[in-house]
Design a protein around this motif. Sequence first.
Motif, PDB file in Angstrom:
ATOM      1  N   THR A 347      53.873 -37.905  51.619  1.00 36.84           N
ATOM      2  CA  THR A 347      52.429 -37.734  51.804  1.00 36.84           C
ATOM      3  C   THR A 347      51.949 -38.727  52.866  1.00 36.84           C
ATOM      4  OG1 THR A 347      52.157 -36.986  49.533  1.00 36.84           O
ATOM      5  CG2 THR A 347      50.186 -37.780  50.638  1.00 36.84           C
ATOM      6  N   SER A 348      50.921 -38.329  53.614  1.00 41.39           N
ATOM      7  CA  SER A 348      50.414 -39.111  54.749  1.00 41.39           C
ATOM      8  C   SER A 348      50.142 -40.575  54.406  1.00 41.39           C
ATOM      9  CB  SER A 348      49.128 -38.472  55.265  1.00 41.39           C
ATOM     10  OG  SER A 348      48.532 -39.278  56.264  1.00 41.39           O
ATOM     11  N   GLU A 349      50.448 -41.434  55.360  1.00 36.88           N
ATOM     12  CA  GLU A 349      50.129 -42.857  55.229  1.00 36.88           C
ATOM     13  C   GLU A 349      48.638 -43.120  55.405  1.00 36.88           C
ATOM     14  OE1 GLU A 349      52.221 -45.662  54.431  1.00 36.88           O
ATOM     15  OE2 GLU A 349      53.195 -43.863  53.667  1.00 36.88           O
ATOM     16  N   MET A 350      47.882 -42.117  55.808  1.00 37.38           N
ATOM     17  CA  MET A 350      46.436 -42.293  55.955  1.00 37.38           C
ATOM     18  C   MET A 350      45.790 -42.669  54.622  1.00 37.38           C
ATOM     19  SD  MET A 350      43.731 -39.642  57.676  1.00 37.38           S
ATOM     20  CE  MET A 350      42.118 -40.182  58.251  1.00 37.38           C
ATOM     21  N   SER A 394      51.504 -31.276  49.387  1.00 36.86           N
ATOM     22  CA  SER A 394      51.628 -29.844  49.121  1.00 36.86           C
ATOM     23  C   SER A 394      50.481 -29.321  48.256  1.00 36.86           C
ATOM     24  CB  SER A 394      52.973 -29.539  48.472  1.00 36.86           C
ATOM     25  OG  SER A 394      53.163 -30.320  47.312  1.00 36.86           O
ATOM     26  N   TYR A 395      49.258 -29.813  48.549  1.00 38.01           N
ATOM     27  CA  TYR A 395      48.029 -29.272  47.960  1.00 38.01           C
ATOM     28  C   TYR A 395      47.861 -29.572  46.474  1.00 38.01           C
ATOM     29  CZ  TYR A 395      47.108 -26.647  52.281  1.00 38.01           C
ATOM     30  OH  TYR A 395      46.846 -26.299  53.585  1.00 38.01           O
ATOM     31  N   GLY A 396      48.482 -30.652  46.022  1.00 36.85           N
ATOM     32  CA  GLY A 396      48.351 -31.042  44.621  1.00 36.85           C
ATOM     33  C   GLY A 396      47.513 -32.297  44.471  1.00 36.85           C
ATOM     34  N   TYR A 397      46.479 -32.242  43.593  1.00 38.73           N
ATOM     35  CA  TYR A 397      45.543 -33.363  43.413  1.00 38.73           C
ATOM     36  C   TYR A 397      45.224 -33.540  41.928  1.00 38.73           C
ATOM     37  CZ  TYR A 397      44.949 -31.608  48.141  1.00 38.73           C
ATOM     38  OH  TYR A 397      45.206 -31.124  49.408  1.00 38.73           O
ATOM     39  N   LEU A 398      45.002 -34.797  41.551  1.00 39.14           N
ATOM     40  CA  LEU A 398      44.566 -35.090  40.190  1.00 39.14           C
ATOM     41  C   LEU A 398      43.515 -36.183  40.246  1.00 39.14           C
ATOM     42  CD1 LEU A 398      44.916 -34.568  37.153  1.00 39.14           C
ATOM     43  CD2 LEU A 398      46.638 -36.392  37.133  1.00 39.14           C
ATOM     44  N   ILE A 399      42.348 -35.893  39.663  1.00 35.68           N
ATOM     45  CA  ILE A 399      41.231 -36.836  39.710  1.00 35.68           C
ATOM     46  C   ILE A 399      41.187 -37.685  38.449  1.00 35.68           C
ATOM     47  CG2 ILE A 399      38.706 -37.039  39.808  1.00 35.68           C
ATOM     48  CD1 ILE A 399      40.508 -34.176  41.541  1.00 35.68           C
TER      49      ILE A 399
END
Length: 564
Positions: A347-350, A394-399
């Motif tokens: 995942t991006s280092e940003m 790959s479009y996976g997120y958890l808040i």
Amino acid sequence: MSWKKTLEKWKNEENLDESLREQLGMLDEEELEDAFYKELEFGTGGMRGKLGPGTNRMNVYTIRKAAQGLADYVKAEHGESIAIAYDNRYLSETFATETARVVGANGIKAYVFSSLRPTPELSFAVRYLQATAGVVITASHNPPEYNGFKAYNEDGGQLPPEEAEKMIDLVEQVESELHVNTEEVAVLEKKGLLEWIDDEVDRAYLEAVQGIRISDETDKDLAIVFTPLHGTAHMLVPASLKEAGYRNVSLVEEQAIPDPEFSTVASPNPEEHQAFAMAIEKGKETGAELLIATDPDADRVGLAVPGEDGEYQVLSGNQTGALMLDYILSQNGNLPENKTVIKTIVTSEMGRTIASKYGARTLDTLTGFKYIGEKIKEFEESKEATFAFGYEESYGYLIEGFVRDKDAVQAALIAADMAGFWKKKGFTLLEALEELYKEHGYYMEEMDSLKLEGRAGTEKISRIVDRFRQMRPETYGGLAVQAIEDYQSSEKTYLDGTKEAISLPKSNVVKFLLADDSWFCLRPSGTEPKLKCYYGVKSDSREKSKALLEQLSKEVTEEWSIVK
């Protein structure tokens, strides 16, 4: 036992499912070898494969064997129940029922959703019902001919390596996939070993989703188009947006129909821009400011927004993650000082740069959301860190951690709040993203994949990764190589020969760390017959970053093309 002996065992099985027997008769020798030369393996997404006869295929027998292994795992953990959900794919409902029949025959209660439900709700249900384990029958965004079996532990997370190894050992101890004990559904219902679950869990889950909202400072007239891509989010995402007060939500009706063929898309994957075609058409009709698409089991979400020319642009997973992370950390004043963002090594280092701005640390895991879920549990037990946000490219997120897997229902709601927040300030999401680039640098990412099916393909993928593992180039893509991380040997090697240990679990992954926060990483997919290569670069302009990506991709793909 050779694959031919295993094939004969199946052919000689008197009670073999007739449809599978017919399919066996239609396969040539090469197809038969691929169907029987090994057993389906557990990767980053559990057991997943093509439907059909054979030990290397998804069918009632391989499902029963996996279910028996899970039942033995639950008994070893002194557990009493398991939660089960399924998606819209071919045989999903059948596989869910077969799983319940097997665990019920072992005296374990099964809580089963009686219709389609998203993967994240299954994760929630395990925790809500205090079950010892969970299963969701899904192949996520794979083509129609695939299905899968995802196993979850009592924390609601996919089984991490140690637990997965225990279960795999128990699966392997099952003598024959053709002779696993089952019990009839009616008998299990009468014994109280099968309970159908629906509304109560839905209500509790949606209530928890509403609790993730950081602020109500958002434009509720935001025009939204949503498509579940024929999958399981067709009820919950619209219900969640409505509950939050969004009154201008349009549904892509043709794609709200569960369809195992995914007939309106080439691939039901929001990572693929073509999956947005009908949503874009609907967006132009309605003047939508945000398009939201979820994959079939609703653990991944993609976004598209109109640019200055009015044409919709699909955001990458890294871009959406950067926007969400900045929104959450900038607006959430309730997070403690030990807040921690979790992302994967590809995942991006940003994200690390953005998190640092708000005083948050960033922790890397291997690819696979099970590792992120595992870390959340560790945080809760040790109190040494607080989970702030988790994501992967790959479009996976958890808040919020009431789910221990990526959650497209949560992500869809936070995406609407985020877009509405920026709209109220006079910005589009693309304009907000541009401001992040100007502040932190033009981080850009890309991914190449090489699909190689069957045994020969698997062996070639291994040879390619091994080739890169042994390389020691001074530069790549015009960027100096600073170190090489080999996750199989758990060693990070600098160009001067200095080594240091990698603390993450062993995995067949090689990552090259380059100058200026740039990198590339080779990883065989855990769920598809693919080699994936991820690239990340950073520069002070969009043009420079695009050129760096092109050069990196060119050099890496040329290197793997010479492997025989």
